[in-house]
Design a protein around this motif. Sequence first.
Motif, mmCIF file in Angstrom:
data_model
loop_
_atom_site.group_PDB
_atom_site.id
_atom_site.type_symbol
_atom_site.label_atom_id
_atom_site.label_comp_id
_atom_site.label_asym_id
_atom_site.label_seq_id
_atom_site.Cartn_x
_atom_site.Cartn_y
_atom_site.Cartn_z
ATOM 1 N N VAL A 279 107.356 16.122 24.070
ATOM 2 C CA VAL A 279 106.714 15.399 25.170
ATOM 3 C C VAL A 279 107.424 15.693 26.498
ATOM 4 O O VAL A 279 106.797 15.761 27.546
ATOM 5 C CB VAL A 279 106.722 13.869 24.868
ATOM 6 C CG1 VAL A 279 106.277 13.065 26.082
ATOM 7 C CG2 VAL A 279 105.831 13.561 23.655
ATOM 8 N N HIS A 280 108.747 15.911 26.419
ATOM 9 C CA HIS A 280 109.512 16.040 27.673
ATOM 10 C C HIS A 280 109.255 17.353 28.404
ATOM 11 O O HIS A 280 108.711 18.302 27.840
ATOM 12 C CB HIS A 280 111.020 15.865 27.420
ATOM 13 C CG HIS A 280 111.627 16.899 26.518
ATOM 14 N ND1 HIS A 280 111.877 18.178 26.932
ATOM 15 C CD2 HIS A 280 112.034 16.841 25.223
ATOM 16 C CE1 HIS A 280 112.430 18.861 25.938
ATOM 17 N NE2 HIS A 280 112.521 18.074 24.879
ATOM 18 N N GLY A 281 109.671 17.374 29.670
ATOM 19 C CA GLY A 281 109.557 18.573 30.490
ATOM 20 C C GLY A 281 110.833 19.402 30.434
ATOM 21 O O GLY A 281 111.652 19.248 29.511
ATOM 22 N N SER A 282 111.005 20.270 31.431
ATOM 23 C CA SER A 282 112.097 21.253 31.370
ATOM 24 C C SER A 282 113.432 20.701 31.878
ATOM 25 O O SER A 282 114.438 21.402 31.832
ATOM 26 C CB SER A 282 111.699 22.483 32.180
ATOM 27 O OG SER A 282 111.413 22.081 33.509
ATOM 28 N N ALA A 283 113.433 19.456 32.345
ATOM 29 C CA ALA A 283 114.665 18.754 32.757
ATOM 30 C C ALA A 283 115.648 19.650 33.515
ATOM 31 O O ALA A 283 116.764 19.885 33.053
ATOM 32 C CB ALA A 283 115.336 18.115 31.527
ATOM 33 N N PRO A 284 115.260 20.159 34.680
ATOM 34 C CA PRO A 284 116.137 21.106 35.404
ATOM 35 C C PRO A 284 117.517 20.540 35.716
ATOM 36 O O PRO A 284 118.486 21.307 35.828
ATOM 37 C CB PRO A 284 115.364 21.374 36.706
ATOM 38 C CG PRO A 284 114.057 20.692 36.614
ATOM 39 C CD PRO A 284 113.995 19.888 35.375
ATOM 40 N N ASP A 285 117.609 19.205 35.805
ATOM 41 C CA ASP A 285 118.921 18.607 36.132
ATOM 42 C C ASP A 285 119.993 18.892 35.083
ATOM 43 O O ASP A 285 121.178 18.939 35.403
ATOM 44 C CB ASP A 285 118.780 17.080 36.347
ATOM 45 C CG ASP A 285 118.104 16.357 35.189
ATOM 46 O OD1 ASP A 285 117.276 16.985 34.480
ATOM 47 O OD2 ASP A 285 118.397 15.170 34.972
ATOM 48 N N ILE A 286 119.585 19.099 33.829
ATOM 49 C CA ILE A 286 120.607 19.338 32.797
ATOM 50 C C ILE A 286 120.470 20.727 32.151
ATOM 51 O O ILE A 286 121.172 21.036 31.190
ATOM 52 C CB ILE A 286 120.571 18.240 31.697
ATOM 53 C CG1 ILE A 286 119.165 18.147 31.066
ATOM 54 C CG2 ILE A 286 121.020 16.894 32.246
ATOM 55 C CD1 ILE A 286 119.157 17.342 29.767
ATOM 56 N N ALA A 287 119.580 21.560 32.696
ATOM 57 C CA ALA A 287 119.328 22.872 32.072
ATOM 58 C C ALA A 287 120.561 23.768 32.131
ATOM 59 O O ALA A 287 121.309 23.747 33.104
ATOM 60 C CB ALA A 287 118.157 23.554 32.774
ATOM 61 N N ALA A 292 121.174 19.209 26.503
ATOM 62 C CA ALA A 292 119.840 18.737 26.097
ATOM 63 C C ALA A 292 119.834 18.233 24.662
ATOM 64 O O ALA A 292 120.567 18.720 23.809
ATOM 65 C CB ALA A 292 118.835 19.872 26.234
ATOM 66 N N ASN A 293 118.982 17.268 24.424
ATOM 67 C CA ASN A 293 118.754 16.775 23.067
ATOM 68 C C ASN A 293 117.583 17.574 22.471
ATOM 69 O O ASN A 293 116.460 17.458 22.959
ATOM 70 C CB ASN A 293 118.406 15.284 23.134
ATOM 71 C CG ASN A 293 118.254 14.681 21.760
ATOM 72 O OD1 ASN A 293 118.216 15.395 20.764
ATOM 73 N ND2 ASN A 293 118.148 13.372 21.716
ATOM 74 N N PRO A 294 117.829 18.357 21.425
ATOM 75 C CA PRO A 294 116.743 19.188 20.874
ATOM 76 C C PRO A 294 115.891 18.458 19.842
ATOM 77 O O PRO A 294 114.991 19.055 19.258
ATOM 78 C CB PRO A 294 117.507 20.337 20.208
ATOM 79 C CG PRO A 294 118.791 19.719 19.763
ATOM 80 C CD PRO A 294 119.120 18.615 20.750
#
Length: 360
Positions: A279-287, A292-294
């Motif tokens: 459901v989540h997006g690409s979360a650039p803040d933590i990329a 990331a939680n996989p």
Amino acid sequence: MRHEVVLIPGDGIGLETSAAMQEVIAASGAQIEWVIAKAGAAVIDEFGTPLPEETVEAIKEYKVAIKGPVTTPVGTGFRSVNVALRKTLDLYVNLRPVMSIPGAGGRYDDVDLIVVRENTEDLYAGIEFEEGAEDTRELIGFIDKMGKGSIRQDSGISIKPISVTATRNIVEFAFDYAEKHGRKKVTSVHKANIMKHSDGLFLRESREVAKEHASIAFDDKIVDAFCMNMVMDPSQFDVIVFPNLYGDIASDLAAGLVGGLGIAPGANIGRECAVFEAVHGSAPDIAGKDLANPTAEILSAAMMLDHLGEQACADRVRAAIRAVYAKGEFLTGDIRRAEGQAKQPASCTEFTAAVVRELA
Ligand code: ATP
């Protein structure tokens, strides 16, 4: 049995969560051969589009795909890759199971519901009129002339089409899903008291389809009351069917009740093809930081294994994930924060290794 599956790794945290997912699926014993395909802002220079034709063709050929999150390029004139894929492949169902995972920081331990979101129309259809544009002024004039109401001249307008065809398709899917998976009830969510011709139609057709499925209970909820009920007592829901926009909002709400976006899996399903994605997006803040939680992508892959008929491998993956959360030793930062734990968070790599150890 060996299966060929298209993998679009995506971008942002997608690169990390997709790699983690592949490791876990390999450890589950499932025989998957990945056909790597490209999409996203990074491929625009090469292909002139974020969704190359060869990627669409690959999904049509292999029928099953899993996709990491893809950033929607801003200011390039391209619409979202997700929306384009759903339209091109007529993936009319967005299926999002929401289940409590003990230890994952959820507000409740007993959530077990299925969000079924219509994927092709509603305000998401992208029929938009820009504030100040000539066609917008014409539309405002036309609506006024028809006596349908007066719209301020400085308005932007988005059109909300809800059709009998799409509504019947999605509600049929919800009931079929309920019947096949031993579910007891379908709830249709709408705002029919206000939007009589769009949401009113959605409710009317939901009721009609319900009559053809007497073994499954049916009720309906107005979307605002639904939100309150979800937060207060999600256990009252089972399969829930939504028009596109409410489904989008409600699936994040539901994810929040069980521990957040990091653990929320999903699938886009059509009559020919299925594309699985978190459901989540690409979360650039933590990329790129191994934070990331996989889980969401791994659970999306478990749904994919169900779809491929690899139930035993899918169950093993879900059991391994649950075991890692139950032990609580290697949990990523999003979960540690949700749980209010001061304990050091695990990296994406450490979490994945823990899941693989459980599978071994
Ligand atoms: P989009 O518009 O593509 O859906 P978004 O910016 O609305 O993306 P997400 O990228 O889905 O939202 O995530 C919002 C925030 O939630 C992220 O910035 C990140 O901090 C957190 N988040 C989302 N997914 C994960 C994940 N898998 N692991 C850890 N944190 C996550």
